[in-house]
Design a protein around this motif. Structure first.
Motif, short mmCIF file in Angstrom:
data_model
loop_
_atom_site.label_atom_id
_atom_site.label_comp_id
_atom_site.label_asym_id
_atom_site.label_seq_id
_atom_site.Cartn_x
_atom_site.Cartn_y
_atom_site.Cartn_z
N ARG A 37 0.84 -1.29 -0.02
CA ARG A 37 0.20 0.05 0.07
C ARG A 37 0.89 1.35 -0.02
N THR A 38 2.04 1.33 0.75
CA THR A 38 3.00 2.34 0.54
C THR A 38 3.49 2.59 -0.54
N LEU A 39 3.66 1.56 -1.16
CA LEU A 39 4.60 1.65 -2.72
C LEU A 39 3.36 2.19 -3.52
N GLU A 40 2.19 1.68 -3.47
CA GLU A 40 1.30 1.99 -4.47
C GLU A 40 0.89 3.75 -4.25
N ARG A 41 0.86 3.97 -2.86
CA ARG A 41 0.52 5.53 -2.55
C ARG A 41 1.58 6.26 -3.15
N ARG A 42 2.78 5.76 -2.98
CA ARG A 42 4.26 6.69 -3.80
C ARG A 42 3.96 6.78 -5.18
N LEU A 43 3.53 5.70 -5.76
CA LEU A 43 3.60 5.64 -7.21
C LEU A 43 2.30 6.32 -7.59
N GLY A 44 1.15 6.45 -7.05
CA GLY A 44 0.00 6.84 -7.05
C GLY A 44 -0.78 6.08 -8.31
N ARG A 45 -0.45 4.82 -8.18
CA ARG A 45 -1.10 3.87 -9.31
C ARG A 45 -1.31 2.31 -8.53
N PRO A 46 -2.42 1.72 -8.55
CA PRO A 46 -2.60 0.28 -8.13
C PRO A 46 -1.56 -0.58 -8.61
N LEU A 47 -0.93 -1.49 -7.96
CA LEU A 47 -0.10 -2.33 -8.67
C LEU A 47 -0.71 -3.76 -8.64
N PHE A 48 -1.82 -4.12 -7.66
CA PHE A 48 -2.25 -5.54 -7.74
C PHE A 48 -3.96 -5.37 -7.62
N VAL A 49 -4.64 -6.41 -8.30
CA VAL A 49 -6.03 -6.44 -8.04
C VAL A 49 -6.12 -7.42 -7.21
N ARG A 50 -6.89 -7.29 -6.00
CA ARG A 50 -7.14 -8.10 -5.01
C ARG A 50 -8.26 -9.30 -5.44
N ARG A 51 -8.20 -10.73 -5.47
CA ARG A 51 -8.93 -11.51 -5.68
C ARG A 51 -9.33 -12.33 -4.73
N ALA A 52 -10.27 -13.28 -4.78
CA ALA A 52 -10.85 -14.07 -3.64
C ALA A 52 -9.47 -15.01 -3.46
N ARG A 53 -8.84 -15.44 -4.09
CA ARG A 53 -7.71 -16.24 -3.87
C ARG A 53 -6.33 -15.56 -4.34
N GLY A 54 -5.75 -15.02 -3.44
CA GLY A 54 -4.48 -14.26 -4.18
C GLY A 54 -4.71 -12.85 -4.85
N VAL A 55 -3.66 -12.41 -5.45
CA VAL A 55 -3.91 -11.06 -6.26
C VAL A 55 -3.33 -11.35 -7.84
N THR A 56 -3.92 -10.45 -8.47
CA THR A 56 -3.35 -10.33 -9.93
C THR A 56 -2.70 -9.00 -10.22
N PRO A 57 -1.40 -9.00 -10.95
CA PRO A 57 -0.97 -7.61 -11.22
C PRO A 57 -1.46 -6.95 -12.13
N THR A 58 -1.70 -5.52 -11.89
CA THR A 58 -2.08 -4.61 -13.08
C THR A 58 -1.11 -4.40 -14.13
N ALA A 59 -1.56 -3.73 -15.07
CA ALA A 59 -0.56 -3.62 -16.23
C ALA A 59 0.80 -2.57 -15.66
N VAL A 60 0.37 -1.84 -14.88
CA VAL A 60 1.69 -1.03 -14.06
C VAL A 60 2.39 -2.12 -13.25
N GLY A 61 1.85 -3.01 -12.66
CA GLY A 61 2.38 -3.72 -11.69
C GLY A 61 3.30 -4.70 -12.44
N ASP A 62 2.81 -5.29 -13.69
CA ASP A 62 3.62 -6.01 -14.50
C ASP A 62 4.87 -5.29 -15.13
N GLU A 63 4.55 -4.09 -15.50
CA GLU A 63 5.64 -3.29 -16.10
C GLU A 63 6.96 -2.99 -14.93
N LEU A 64 6.35 -2.64 -13.70
CA LEU A 64 7.23 -2.41 -12.63
C LEU A 64 8.12 -3.74 -12.59
N ALA A 65 7.57 -4.84 -12.25
CA ALA A 65 8.12 -5.99 -12.09
C ALA A 65 9.22 -6.59 -13.15
#
Length: 298
Positions: A37-65
């Motif tokens: 959450r701290t990293l997402e606030r600093r970047l101003g963009r969501p990095l993951f979408v929360r799912r019922a089981r785990g998380v899925t990276p957003t396009a921004v998250g995939d690019e950063l990784a």
């Protein structure tokens, strides 16, 4: 940018779960959630979408990784190899099928013992258990017959094993080999079957690939260890489907007989898996490289 936040982010991206990433990093799940959450606030963009089981990276998250992970792995390699003189003495935790570990993997790793490498092995119930243990950080390396999926694992093909239809000599003498080759498994009627499980995993694969039909037999004996299957079969237990590496000596000495030599024998692949980003660890890299070199001759 705080490198600790990026390290946690990459761990979550690879694990697909805050909980699994926390276990790998030695952190609590709330701590991992807070860092993301701290990293997402600093970047101003969501990095993951929360799912019922785990998380899925957003396009921004995939690019950063994609941008950050190679550099973090390189930093880890520097710190592990140059600034931690005792890192090579860490215990290597290895998991895989008991027969393959016994006859192939462990003998190949013995040169590491002279370097002071400590080794601990685990024998999970199946490939999925082994990979779950790898994902949770219980193992460093896993040998598995199931190809790992997802970005959490770094995977290499280790080798292929050939499966052979064998029988004790007394039972082999009763089989019409020409009929077996020409008309299929009806020629095996009356010969007891020895397997590792009631579901006949090895026999079913062989029947499907060689005879193009499912087996219509049940096992006369079920023993959950291929070495025991070999010994029981050789002692007169009936027929079995076994990896060639396991029964090669028994074939050579005549303790068992190959009933068929199909033009394209069934093969099963073994994979060597580690968690992504860990192959730089000094206690892991030599073992990984040694197994890949040894497998070229298996």
């Amino acid at each position: 940018m705080d490198l600790a936040l990026l390290r946690t982010f990459v761990a979550v991206h690879r694990a697909g779960s805050f909980t699994r990433a926390a276990a790998l990093l030695g952190l609590s799940q709330p701590a991992v959630t807070s860092q993301i959450r701290t990293l997402e606030r600093r970047l101003g963009r969501p990095l993951f979408v929360r799912r019922a089981r785990g998380v899925t990276p957003t396009a921004v998250g995939d690019e950063l990784a994609h941008k950050a992970a190679p550099h973090l792995d390189a930093l880890l390699e520097i710190t592990e190899t140059e600034w931690d003189p005792d890192a090579g003495l860490r215990t290597l935790h290895l998991a895989g099928p008991p027969e393959f570990l016994t006859l192939r993997v462990l003998p190949a790793l013995t040169p590491l013992i002279a370097r002071g490498q400590m080794l601990r092995t685990a024998l999970p119930g199946d490939a999925q258990d082994a990979l779950a243990g790898l994902a949770a950080g219980h193992h460093d390396l896993v040998v598995t017959t199931a190809r790992p999926r997802g970005g959490l694992f770094s995977t290499e093909v280790l080798c292929d094993e050939e499966h052979v239809l064998v029988a004790a000599p007394n039972w082999a003498s009763l089989v019409d080999r020409a009929a077996l080759r020409d008309t299929g498994p009806d020629a095996l009627a009356g010969v007891p079957v020895v397997e590792v499980h009631e579901s006949l995993p090895l026999v079913s694969r062989y029947w499907a690939e060689v005879f193009d039909t499912p087996p219509v037999v049940t096992a006369s004996a079920v023993v959950p260890d291929l070495r025991a299957v070999l010994e029981y079969t050789a002692a007169g237990g009936g027929l079995a489907v076994l990896p060639r590496y396991l029964c090669e000596e028994a074939l050579r000495t005549g303790r068992v007989v190959a009933l068929l030599d199909p033009p394209v024998p069934p093969l099963r692949s073994y994979f060597l898996a580690a968690r992504a980003g860990t192959l730089a660890h000094p206690h892991l890299a030599p073992a990984h490289a040694l197994l890949l070199r040894a497998a070229a001759h298996w």
